[in-house]
Write an enzyme that holds these catalytic residues in place. Structure first.
Site, PDB file in Angstrom:
ATOM      1  CD  GLN A 140       0.456 -10.296   5.984  1.00 49.65           C
ATOM      2  OE1 GLN A 140       0.136 -10.367   7.152  1.00 49.65           O
ATOM      3  NE2 GLN A 140       1.107  -9.246   5.504  1.00 49.65           N
ATOM      4  CG  PHE A 177      -4.427  -6.092   9.517  1.00 47.82           C
ATOM      5  CD1 PHE A 177      -4.732  -5.027   8.681  1.00 47.82           C
ATOM      6  CD2 PHE A 177      -5.451  -6.946   9.901  1.00 47.82           C
ATOM      7  CE1 PHE A 177      -6.034  -4.805   8.241  1.00 47.82           C
ATOM      8  CE2 PHE A 177      -6.752  -6.736   9.473  1.00 47.82           C
ATOM      9  CZ  PHE A 177      -7.051  -5.670   8.643  1.00 47.82           C
ATOM     10  NE  ARG A 180       9.626  -0.425   6.837  1.00 44.36           N
ATOM     11  CZ  ARG A 180       9.506   0.217   5.678  1.00 44.36           C
ATOM     12  NH1 ARG A 180       8.838   1.355   5.595  1.00 44.36           N
ATOM     13  NH2 ARG A 180      10.045  -0.271   4.585  1.00 44.36           N
ATOM     14  CB  THR A 201      14.918  -1.894   5.105  1.00 43.23           C
ATOM     15  OG1 THR A 201      14.383  -2.880   5.989  1.00 43.23           O
ATOM     16  CG2 THR A 201      14.159  -0.593   5.303  1.00 43.23           C
ATOM     17  CB  ALA A 243       7.208  -3.400   2.813  1.00 43.06           C
ATOM     18  CD  GLU A 299       3.424  -1.356   5.845  1.00 41.61           C
ATOM     19  OE1 GLU A 299       4.038  -1.182   4.782  1.00 41.61           O
ATOM     20  OE2 GLU A 299       3.934  -1.860   6.842  1.00 41.61           O
TER      21      GLU A 299
HETATM   22  N1  MTE Z   1      -6.020  -4.089   4.247  1.00 43.57           N
HETATM   23  C1  MTE Z   1      -6.867  -5.095   4.586  1.00 43.57           C
HETATM   24  N2  MTE Z   1      -8.155  -4.983   4.278  1.00 43.57           N
HETATM   25  N3  MTE Z   1      -6.420  -6.201   5.243  1.00 43.57           N
HETATM   26  C2  MTE Z   1      -5.098  -6.347   5.602  1.00 43.57           C
HETATM   27  O1  MTE Z   1      -4.720  -7.357   6.184  1.00 43.57           O
HETATM   28  N4  MTE Z   1      -2.844  -5.335   5.579  1.00 43.57           N
HETATM   29  C3  MTE Z   1      -2.084  -4.084   5.526  1.00 43.57           C
HETATM   30  C4  MTE Z   1      -2.469  -3.275   4.294  1.00 43.57           C
HETATM   31  N5  MTE Z   1      -3.887  -3.171   4.166  1.00 43.57           N
HETATM   32  C5  MTE Z   1      -4.189  -5.293   5.263  1.00 43.57           C
HETATM   33  C6  MTE Z   1      -4.711  -4.178   4.551  1.00 43.57           C
HETATM   34  C7  MTE Z   1      -0.629  -4.277   5.508  1.00 43.57           C
HETATM   35  S1  MTE Z   1       0.163  -4.537   6.964  1.00 43.57           S
HETATM   36  C8  MTE Z   1       0.100  -4.204   4.354  1.00 43.57           C
HETATM   37  S2  MTE Z   1       1.782  -4.327   4.370  1.00 43.57           S
HETATM   38  C9  MTE Z   1      -0.541  -4.032   3.046  1.00 43.57           C
HETATM   39  O2  MTE Z   1      -1.967  -3.949   3.152  1.00 43.57           O
HETATM   40  C10 MTE Z   1      -0.167  -5.205   2.142  1.00 43.57           C
HETATM   41  O3  MTE Z   1      -0.785  -5.158   0.930  1.00 43.57           O
HETATM   42  P1  MTE Z   1      -0.259  -4.261  -0.294  1.00 43.57           P
HETATM   43  O4  MTE Z   1       1.225  -4.332  -0.309  1.00 43.57           O
HETATM   44  O5  MTE Z   1      -0.881  -4.887  -1.461  1.00 43.57           O
HETATM   45  O6  MTE Z   1      -0.755  -2.874  -0.015  1.00 43.57           O
HETATM   46 MO1  MOS Z   2       2.520  -5.242   6.483  1.00 40.35          MO
HETATM   47  S1  MOS Z   2       3.113  -5.005   8.413  1.00 40.35           S
HETATM   48  O1  MOS Z   2       4.161  -4.946   5.949  1.00 40.35           O
HETATM   49  O2  MOS Z   2       2.348  -6.913   6.422  1.00 40.35           O
END
Ligand code: MTE
Ligand code: MOS
Length: 789
Positions: free
Chosen positions: A210, A241, A323, A455, A524, A726
């Site tokens: 990521q 995730f 957080r 943060t 985040a 999140e």
């Molecule tokens: N959705 C899917 N399908 N797979 C993922 O790994 N990660 C989550 C969320 N949704 C995730 C997900 C997490 S921890 C975060 S921080 C955000 O997606 C990151 O992506 P974004 O900032 O583009 O929303």
């Molecule tokens: Mo999501 S825990 O901020 O990758």
């Protein structure tokens, strides 16, 4: 000039319900993940050798049987690392690639075997003989506190008002404690890295990460080469995730070191058991709390300590435990408050980011206090919630001194109460419970407020690179990574909207440190906020050049030029977008731009515990009803209704998917997903056989999810949308609280049930028995210490 007929609108622009750009490839098996990349001739495979002790000195290691195993090419240890043997993302030098001299958790990597196949490497790694001298170990958070184990990072304190005065004037006080379990990420695609050596000191790493820029930095650091020699690429992850924000670095570093040493392409992919054992998880917490309140249930003072099992190193435990404190208030105003974190070291794998980043644990602690107040007063918890919401004169300041300016929780709750028929169903559940001896029902309606921004202020920046080719097709690259959440689709929609071209004219290419440098983790929930803005900025630069060119070429004012669906209006005429591009190229107009964005308004001083860490808040609420079998502790979610706020949605189809998925993941965390370490410090729940994530059959029987379609971000985010990744995770809290109510029914809803999370059937059963016994004994057990393991 061609005269074009205008069409209404482009296909797949912002706010459209567009499918995920790779959805059809995910389901047909044609989406390329790192293990699908064709392997160059001579590719070798690495496999990690893990510690079999939780805390020990390594006296000697005998690799003879490993080296003699079929297919083995070599063994890597700490001594083979050309640069520094450290991948600490906190730059604390406490995260070795390979343990040297001592191990600090069961499962810590000590070496890697390089062999001609992954299976050969895996079999060989198991043949190592290691002599250890055991040292005392601590795996549990309370044991760590009792043993005065060190903190992995300075704790945070948030304070406002006068808590002594607050408790002195409060008519009622409840204190208690709660354990909140961790969680494995259970991404479908496990950790993986594939490194290909280049000339001189160069290496290209395909990593399921990521955070490609940090992976690049760590690989460079471990190799002892500058960052410009390392390129990290990732087209997509099969889920992250948070589990691939820092945890991918280990695999990338090992693959890169081996690629450099053997000058061959190297792939490193652990199996699921080792992935679960050797990589960090959500932090489990122990919360100690005291809350003062009046006879109506209005909170006057809160004092809480959030202790976390951080594992053997700092990793992201500082910002994660911070957080947690930032979300212990959830939607509630605490007139006098003190919140403290306790990030404790333990001899377990170093815990890390996980959807919500500590926020969910903080929020569960806050909601437990609400529950305690409600059961202590014999009231509906929703009534206590509404009484304590932010809002009104002098009731908008958070414990970190940021004013809540965008509060919409009142409207969301009001709408959800109506659409879920909460009041009538709660009465029906109570009536049902009176007549039903074994099966008990519970219903809960819980709110969410989640702060958006890193943060760590410097992370709130992003870059993008947009190329328009002479045929009018567009290539888009940005610093965000795709992990299934749909970021690539959303940012492409922004570009389609900027240029007013159909979405299928835009191709998003793999995230690469060679295209956009110095990026932040896609984390985040800020991916679309940051990268969407950076991409828009790049498009605007190109558009400005095109407008200037067209005005000059066709002799019209710049104000008379407009990008309309797949055409450009120049004065009274229209020209195809591709034709304008061709003409601009011929006139030597630059058709490529690097965009940039940084979030305004935010600032934060950790030392003072004050600032505006969040640009805005995202809100939501869920109402869940469960049935609990009080003879077995088993339960079933009968119905869940959700209203969630994503501002003005960039893509309602993807956002709805995020809300549904996050709710189910949050529910799994609080119900069936239990991590369990034995006395030797071994993680015994390291496979789906023992670690139970929700199945399709565990979803709510009735599941009504909708977006607050009237919401609009009052801040100037990309097209007034809000982050979605999140915040909806915490909607799962309604399931835990509904289970609480069902359990509480056996004691007339007068004793706080205090079920620790996860509320596994065992814990639910124990709570029911405890409550029945307390009721039979006729005593109010609400102050009793109820930690059940
Ligand atoms: N959705 C899917 N399908 N797979 C993922 O790994 N990660 C989550 C969320 N949704 C995730 C997900 C997490 S921890 C975060 S921080 C955000 O997606 C990151 O992506 P974004 O900032 O583009 O929303
Ligand atoms: Mo999501 S825990 O901020 O990758």
């Amino acid at each position: 000039m061609n005269v074009m007929q205008p069409v209404d609108r482009v296909r797949g622009a912002v706010h459209d319900k567009e499918r995920h750009e790779s959805g059809h490839k995910h389901v047909s098996g044609t989406a390329e993940y790192i293990d699908d990349i064709p392997e160059p001739a001579g590719t070798l495979h690495g496999y990690l050798g893990l510690s079999q002790r939780a805390h020990a000195e390594i006296l000697s290691v005998d690799f003879e049987a490993v080296r003699n195993s079929p297919g083995v090419v070599g063994v890597l240890t700490a001594e083979d690392i050309p640069g520094e043997n450290d991948i600490s993302p906190a730059h604390k030098h406490d995260d070795p690639v390979f343990a040297a001299g001592k191990v600090e958790f069961h499962g810590q990597p000590i070496f890697a075997v390089i062999a001609t196949s992954r299976e050969a490497a895996r079999r060989a790694a198991a043949k190592v003989k290691i002599d250890y001298r055991d040292l005392p170990h601590v795996t549990d958070v309370l044991e760590a506190a009792a043993a005065n184990y060190p903190l992995v990072i300075d704790p945070l304190k948030l304070e406002r008002g006068d808590i002594d005065a607050g408790f002195a004037q409060a008519k009622n006080t409840v204190s208690g404690e709660m354990r909140i379990g961790g969680q494995d990420h259970f991404y479908l695609e496990g950790q993986i890295s594939f490194a290909i050596p280049g000339e001189d000191d160069e290496v290209t790493v395909f990593s399921s990460t990521q955070h490609p820029s940090e992976t690049q930095l760590m690989v460079a650091h471990v190799l002892g080469v500058p960052s410009n020699a390392v390129t990290v690429n990732v087209r997509r992850m099969g889920g992250g995730f948070g589990g691939k924000e820092t945890q991918a670095n280990l695999f990338a570093a090992v693959a890169a070191v081996a690629a450099r040493k053997y000058r061959r392409a190297i792939k490193v992919r652990p199996d699921r058991d080792d992935d679960m054992t050797a990589t960090g998880k959500r932090h489990d917490f122990h919360v100690d709390y005291k809350v003062g309140f009046d006879d109506d249930g209005r909170i006057e003072a809160v004092d809480a300590v959030f202790a976390a099992r951080c594992g053997f190193s700092a990793d992201l435990s500082g910002p994660v435990t911070d957080r947690a404190l930032f979300h212990a208030d959830n939607c509630y105003f605490y007139p006098n408050v003190r919140l403290r974190s306790r990030p404790l070291k333990t001899n377990t794998v170093s815990n890390t980011a996980f959807r919500g980043f500590g926020g969910p644990q903080g929020m569960v602690g806050g909601e437990r206090m609400i529950e305690d107040v409600a059961y202590a007063l014999g009231k509906d918890p929703l009534e206590i919630r509404k009484l304590n919401f932010y809002g009104g004169e002098g009731r908008n300041l958070t414990p970190y001194h940021q004013t809540v300016e965008d509060n919409i929780i009142g409207r969301i709750i009001e709408e959800l109460e109506v659409s879920s028929d909460y009041a009538a169903r709660r009465q029906a559940a109570i009536a049902f419970n009176r007549e039903s001896p074994v099966i008990k029902r519970g219903i809960a309606l819980t709110p969410v407020k989640f702060g958006i921004s890193f943060t760590k202020t410097e992370y709130n920046q992003a870059g993008a690179l947009v190329h328009v080719y002479t045929d009018g097709s567009i290539q888009l690259n940005h610093g965000g990574t795709e992990m299934g959440q749909g970021l690539y689709t959303k940012v492409a929609q922004v570009v389609a909207d900027e240029f007013q071209v159909d979405l299928d004219h835009i191709k998003v290419t793999a995230t690469s440190t060679g295209k956009v440098p110095n990026t932040s983790a896609t984390a985040a929930s800020s991916g679309s906020d940051l990268n969407g803005m950076a991409a828009a900025n790049a498009c605007q630069q190109i558009k400005e050049r095109l407008v200037r060119f067209a005005a000059e070429r066709y002799g019209v004012g710049e104000a008379d030029i407009a990008f309309e669906p797949n055409t450009v209006r120049i004065g009274a005429e229209r020209i195809a977008f591709a034709d304008l591009i061709k003409a601009a190229y011929a006139a030597r107009v630059q058709l490529s731009a690097a965009g940039f964005y940084k979030t305004p308004k935010i600032h934060w001083s950790r030392a003072e515990g004050r600032g505006r860490p969040f640009y805005y808040f995202a809100y939501g609420a869920s109402c869940s009803e469960v049935s609990v079998d009080t003879l077995t502790g088993e339960y079933q979610v009968e119905r869940t209704d959700i209203i969630h706020d994503v501002g003005k949605s960039l893509n309602p189809a993807l956002d709805l998917g995020q809300v549904e998925g996050a709710f189910v993941q949050g529910m799994g965390w609080l119900t069936t997903e239990e991590l369990w370490w034995d006395a030797k410090g071994r993680l015994r729940t390291h496979a789906p056989s023992t670690y139970k994530i929700p199945l399709a059959s565990d979803r709510p029987r009735v599941f009504n999810v909708r977006l607050a379609e009237w919401s609009i971000n009052r801040e100037e985010t990309i097209r007034r949308s809000k982050a979605v990744g999140e915040p909806p995770f915490m909607l799962g809290i309604s399931v835990l609280e509904a289970i609480s109510m069902a359990a509480a029914s056996v004691a007339d809803y007068r004793i706080p049930p205090r079920i620790d999370a996860p509320a596994t059937p065992e814990r639910v059963l124990m709570a029911v028995e405890r409550l029945r016994a307390a009721r039979a004994a006729g005593r109010d057990d609400r102050a009793a210490k109820i930690v059940d393991d």
